[in-house]
Motif scaffolding. Structure first.
Motif, PDB file in Angstrom:
ATOM      1  N   VAL A  28      23.143 106.477  40.848  1.00  0.00           N
ATOM      2  CA  VAL A  28      22.465 106.435  42.146  1.00  0.00           C
ATOM      3  C   VAL A  28      23.460 105.874  43.163  1.00  0.00           C
ATOM      4  O   VAL A  28      24.275 105.009  42.832  1.00  0.00           O
ATOM      5  N   ALA A  29      23.391 106.351  44.392  1.00  0.00           N
ATOM      6  CA  ALA A  29      24.242 105.821  45.462  1.00  0.00           C
ATOM      7  C   ALA A  29      23.502 105.917  46.785  1.00  0.00           C
ATOM      8  O   ALA A  29      22.592 106.738  46.944  1.00  0.00           O
ATOM      9  N   ASP A  30      23.893 105.089  47.721  1.00  0.00           N
ATOM     10  CA  ASP A  30      23.377 105.194  49.081  1.00  0.00           C
ATOM     11  C   ASP A  30      24.396 104.590  50.029  1.00  0.00           C
ATOM     12  O   ASP A  30      25.128 103.667  49.666  1.00  0.00           O
ATOM     13  N   SER A  31      24.455 105.131  51.239  1.00  0.00           N
ATOM     14  CA  SER A  31      25.418 104.653  52.231  1.00  0.00           C
ATOM     15  C   SER A  31      24.824 104.811  53.625  1.00  0.00           C
ATOM     16  O   SER A  31      23.932 105.625  53.846  1.00  0.00           O
ATOM     17  N   TRP A  32      25.366 104.030  54.564  1.00  0.00           N
ATOM     18  CA  TRP A  32      24.853 104.056  55.926  1.00  0.00           C
ATOM     19  C   TRP A  32      25.920 103.476  56.847  1.00  0.00           C
ATOM     20  O   TRP A  32      26.852 102.796  56.413  1.00  0.00           O
ATOM     21  N   LEU A  33      25.799 103.764  58.117  1.00  0.00           N
ATOM     22  CA  LEU A  33      26.739 103.264  59.111  1.00  0.00           C
ATOM     23  C   LEU A  33      26.282 101.898  59.620  1.00  0.00           C
ATOM     24  O   LEU A  33      25.121 101.715  59.964  1.00  0.00           O
ATOM     25  N   VAL A  34      27.223 100.945  59.652  1.00  0.00           N
ATOM     26  CA  VAL A  34      26.994  99.639  60.272  1.00  0.00           C
ATOM     27  C   VAL A  34      27.963  99.515  61.431  1.00  0.00           C
ATOM     28  O   VAL A  34      29.184  99.553  61.231  1.00  0.00           O
ATOM     29  N   ALA A  35      27.475  99.405  62.642  1.00  0.00           N
ATOM     30  CA  ALA A  35      28.309  99.290  63.839  1.00  0.00           C
ATOM     31  C   ALA A  35      27.998  97.976  64.531  1.00  0.00           C
ATOM     32  O   ALA A  35      26.900  97.801  65.078  1.00  0.00           O
ATOM     33  N   ASN A  36      28.942  97.046  64.452  1.00  0.00           N
ATOM     34  CA  ASN A  36      28.766  95.716  65.055  1.00  0.00           C
ATOM     35  C   ASN A  36      27.443  95.078  64.652  1.00  0.00           C
ATOM     36  O   ASN A  36      26.707  94.537  65.483  1.00  0.00           O
ATOM     37  N   GLY A  52      15.625 105.807  43.505  1.00  0.00           N
ATOM     38  CA  GLY A  52      16.616 106.399  42.618  1.00  0.00           C
ATOM     39  C   GLY A  52      16.855 105.542  41.391  1.00  0.00           C
ATOM     40  O   GLY A  52      16.957 106.052  40.261  1.00  0.00           O
ATOM     41  N   LEU A  53      16.951 104.220  41.586  1.00  0.00           N
ATOM     42  CA  LEU A  53      17.121 103.324  40.448  1.00  0.00           C
ATOM     43  C   LEU A  53      15.948 103.447  39.478  1.00  0.00           C
ATOM     44  O   LEU A  53      16.116 103.434  38.258  1.00  0.00           O
ATOM     45  N   ALA A  54      14.741 103.554  40.024  1.00  0.00           N
ATOM     46  CA  ALA A  54      13.546 103.646  39.176  1.00  0.00           C
ATOM     47  C   ALA A  54      13.549 104.925  38.347  1.00  0.00           C
ATOM     48  O   ALA A  54      13.082 104.932  37.208  1.00  0.00           O
ATOM     49  N   SER A  55      14.100 106.014  38.912  1.00  0.00           N
ATOM     50  CA  SER A  55      14.061 107.294  38.197  1.00  0.00           C
ATOM     51  C   SER A  55      15.270 107.503  37.285  1.00  0.00           C
ATOM     52  O   SER A  55      15.156 108.200  36.274  1.00  0.00           O
ATOM     53  N   GLU A  56      16.407 106.890  37.613  1.00  0.00           N
ATOM     54  CA  GLU A  56      17.638 107.205  36.890  1.00  0.00           C
ATOM     55  C   GLU A  56      18.159 106.069  36.017  1.00  0.00           C
ATOM     56  O   GLU A  56      19.088 106.278  35.228  1.00  0.00           O
ATOM     57  N   THR A  57      17.611 104.856  36.157  1.00  0.00           N
ATOM     58  CA  THR A  57      18.103 103.718  35.385  1.00  0.00           C
ATOM     59  C   THR A  57      16.930 102.949  34.785  1.00  0.00           C
ATOM     60  O   THR A  57      15.769 103.246  35.055  1.00  0.00           O
ATOM     61  N   ARG A  58      17.277 101.909  34.019  1.00  0.00           N
ATOM     62  CA  ARG A  58      16.250 101.039  33.428  1.00  0.00           C
ATOM     63  C   ARG A  58      16.175  99.704  34.158  1.00  0.00           C
ATOM     64  O   ARG A  58      15.605  98.741  33.639  1.00  0.00           O
ATOM     65  N   ILE A  59      16.732  99.652  35.367  1.00  0.00           N
ATOM     66  CA  ILE A  59      16.711  98.413  36.149  1.00  0.00           C
ATOM     67  C   ILE A  59      15.321  98.204  36.732  1.00  0.00           C
ATOM     68  O   ILE A  59      14.755  99.096  37.372  1.00  0.00           O
ATOM     69  N   ASP A  60      14.772  97.016  36.544  1.00  0.00           N
ATOM     70  CA  ASP A  60      13.444  96.697  37.056  1.00  0.00           C
ATOM     71  C   ASP A  60      13.489  96.454  38.564  1.00  0.00           C
ATOM     72  O   ASP A  60      14.542  96.113  39.116  1.00  0.00           O
ATOM     73  N   ALA A  87      24.940 102.589  41.576  1.00  0.00           N
ATOM     74  CA  ALA A  87      24.537 102.277  40.212  1.00  0.00           C
ATOM     75  C   ALA A  87      25.418 103.125  39.309  1.00  0.00           C
ATOM     76  O   ALA A  87      25.381 104.362  39.372  1.00  0.00           O
ATOM     77  N   LEU A  88      26.238 102.479  38.495  1.00  0.00           N
ATOM     78  CA  LEU A  88      27.246 103.161  37.686  1.00  0.00           C
ATOM     79  C   LEU A  88      26.852 103.090  36.213  1.00  0.00           C
ATOM     80  O   LEU A  88      26.496 102.019  35.694  1.00  0.00           O
ATOM     81  N   ARG A  89      26.932 104.232  35.536  1.00  0.00           N
ATOM     82  CA  ARG A  89      26.598 104.273  34.108  1.00  0.00           C
ATOM     83  C   ARG A  89      27.740 103.666  33.309  1.00  0.00           C
ATOM     84  O   ARG A  89      28.870 104.155  33.325  1.00  0.00           O
ATOM     85  N   THR A  90      27.464 102.558  32.618  1.00  0.00           N
ATOM     86  CA  THR A  90      28.464 101.892  31.788  1.00  0.00           C
ATOM     87  C   THR A  90      27.918 101.825  30.359  1.00  0.00           C
ATOM     88  O   THR A  90      27.237 100.870  29.991  1.00  0.00           O
ATOM     89  N   GLY A  91      28.215 102.861  29.581  1.00  0.00           N
ATOM     90  CA  GLY A  91      27.643 102.960  28.247  1.00  0.00           C
ATOM     91  C   GLY A  91      26.147 103.144  28.328  1.00  0.00           C
ATOM     92  O   GLY A  91      25.657 104.051  29.007  1.00  0.00           O
ATOM     93  N   ASP A  92      25.403 102.257  27.669  1.00  0.00           N
ATOM     94  CA  ASP A  92      23.940 102.334  27.713  1.00  0.00           C
ATOM     95  C   ASP A  92      23.359 101.479  28.834  1.00  0.00           C
ATOM     96  O   ASP A  92      22.138 101.377  28.974  1.00  0.00           O
ATOM     97  N   VAL A 126      18.256 113.347  43.813  1.00  0.00           N
ATOM     98  CA  VAL A 126      18.750 111.968  43.802  1.00  0.00           C
ATOM     99  C   VAL A 126      20.194 111.947  44.286  1.00  0.00           C
ATOM    100  O   VAL A 126      21.029 112.717  43.805  1.00  0.00           O
ATOM    101  N   LYS A 127      20.484 111.053  45.224  1.00  0.00           N
ATOM    102  CA  LYS A 127      21.848 110.892  45.686  1.00  0.00           C
ATOM    103  C   LYS A 127      22.611 110.025  44.688  1.00  0.00           C
ATOM    104  O   LYS A 127      22.196 108.894  44.411  1.00  0.00           O
ATOM    105  N   GLY A 128      23.687 110.561  44.141  1.00  0.00           N
ATOM    106  CA  GLY A 128      24.483 109.792  43.195  1.00  0.00           C
ATOM    107  C   GLY A 128      25.052 110.618  42.071  1.00  0.00           C
ATOM    108  O   GLY A 128      26.285 110.711  41.942  1.00  0.00           O
ATOM    109  N   PRO A 129      24.208 111.239  41.217  1.00  0.00           N
ATOM    110  CA  PRO A 129      24.745 111.943  40.058  1.00  0.00           C
ATOM    111  C   PRO A 129      25.746 113.037  40.400  1.00  0.00           C
ATOM    112  O   PRO A 129      26.649 113.321  39.606  1.00  0.00           O
ATOM    113  N   ASP A 130      25.619 113.644  41.577  1.00  0.00           N
ATOM    114  CA  ASP A 130      26.514 114.744  41.949  1.00  0.00           C
ATOM    115  C   ASP A 130      27.485 114.370  43.064  1.00  0.00           C
ATOM    116  O   ASP A 130      28.183 115.234  43.597  1.00  0.00           O
TER     117      ASP A 130
END
Length: 261
Positions: A28-36, A52-60, A87-92, A126-130
């Motif tokens: 999963v990933a997300d980005s946005w512009l921060v200006a001042n 995205g975290l809820a659908s693609e990971t096991r993070i509560d 959110a980066l896949r690191t093994g399991d 989902v933004k991230g896997p691709d």
């Protein structure tokens, strides 16, 4: 030159690291512009990332919220930045990380081309896997003077840009691709459509091939640039442009900027 920073989440705090975490892909990933210290629609980015975290990971939800709050607190309040949470896949398991990156130059126009090889996405909504695959396609297209590749469905209908959403105008009516064409829920496209509702601008959704956009004004929109008007579509339709309209709606978008919490 400002050096980008990478911070990894320990579960309790963000810790700066000079090396990319070993991982098997972006979940999963997300980005946005921060200006001042100002940002548009941060709550919508929050909601999309946590969904995205809820659908693609096991993070509560609770630890996901703690990471998000720590990431936002870490963002600079001066200068122009384009941070990304990952959110980066690191093994399991999943490693959460924050990238604090200087914002690249912003643009108001864009050149596009339809992808000839079909839809390259594996997880369309989902933004991230691709993100890495689409980024590579965008870099490849840039060698042919194309700024944004356009994803089309198996039936030839316009779906999305590689890193942006597409909207278009038929006269005074604003259109988006049909919701049945699966794609990432664009925060910027959603914001523009909400502004359309607030200003009593007629809007809708439709299936449209590239050829059926002939004579339309087409916008490529995302959190970095806001609105960019398509000036050319390689081997595609001849489009119209209304610079005053794009400038007006960009000002409306900019009016949504709020200070970081």
């Amino acid at each position: 030159m400002i050096t980008p920073r990478l911070l990894a989440w320990t579960g309790e705090a963000l810790v700066e690291t000079e090396t990319e975490p070993t991982h098997q892909g972006v979940q999963v990933a997300d980005s946005w512009l921060v200006a001042n210290g100002g940002v548009r629609a941060l709550q919508l980015h929050h909601d999309r990332f946590l969904a995205g975290l809820a659908s693609e990971t096991r993070i509560d939800p609770a630890p996901a919220e703690r990471f998000w709050n720590a990431a936002v607190a870490e963002l600079p309040r001066t200068g122009d930045w384009f941070p990304r949470v990952d959110a980066l896949r690191t093994g399991d398991e999943t490693t959460l990380a924050l990238r604090i990156r200087p914002a690249p130059p912003l643009g108001a126009s864009v050149r596009v081309a339809s992808l000839d090889a079909g839809d390259p996405r594996t997880v369309a909504s989902v933004k991230g896997p691709d993100i890495e695959r689409l980024g590579a396609l965008k870099s490849e297209a840039a060698r042919d003077d194309v700024d944004e590749p356009v994803i089309v469905s198996a039936t030839g209908h316009v779906v999305d840009g590689a890193t942006s959403a597409l909207l278009w105008w038929r006269g005074d009516r604003l259109f988006a691709p049909s919701a049945s064409l699966r794609r990432v829920d664009s925060v910027t496209a959603k914001s523009i459509r909400l502004l359309a509702s607030a200003t009593a601008t007629e809007s809708g959704e439709e299936f449209a091939t590239a050829a059926q956009l002939a004579g339309c004004e087409v916008w490529v929109v995302n959190a970095l640039h806001g609105i960019r008007v398509v000036t050319s579509w390689r081997n595609g339709p001849r489009l119209t442009r209304n610079p005053r309209r794009a400038a007006l709606w960009q000002r409306r978008l900019d009016a949504l900027v709020r200070p970081l919490p």
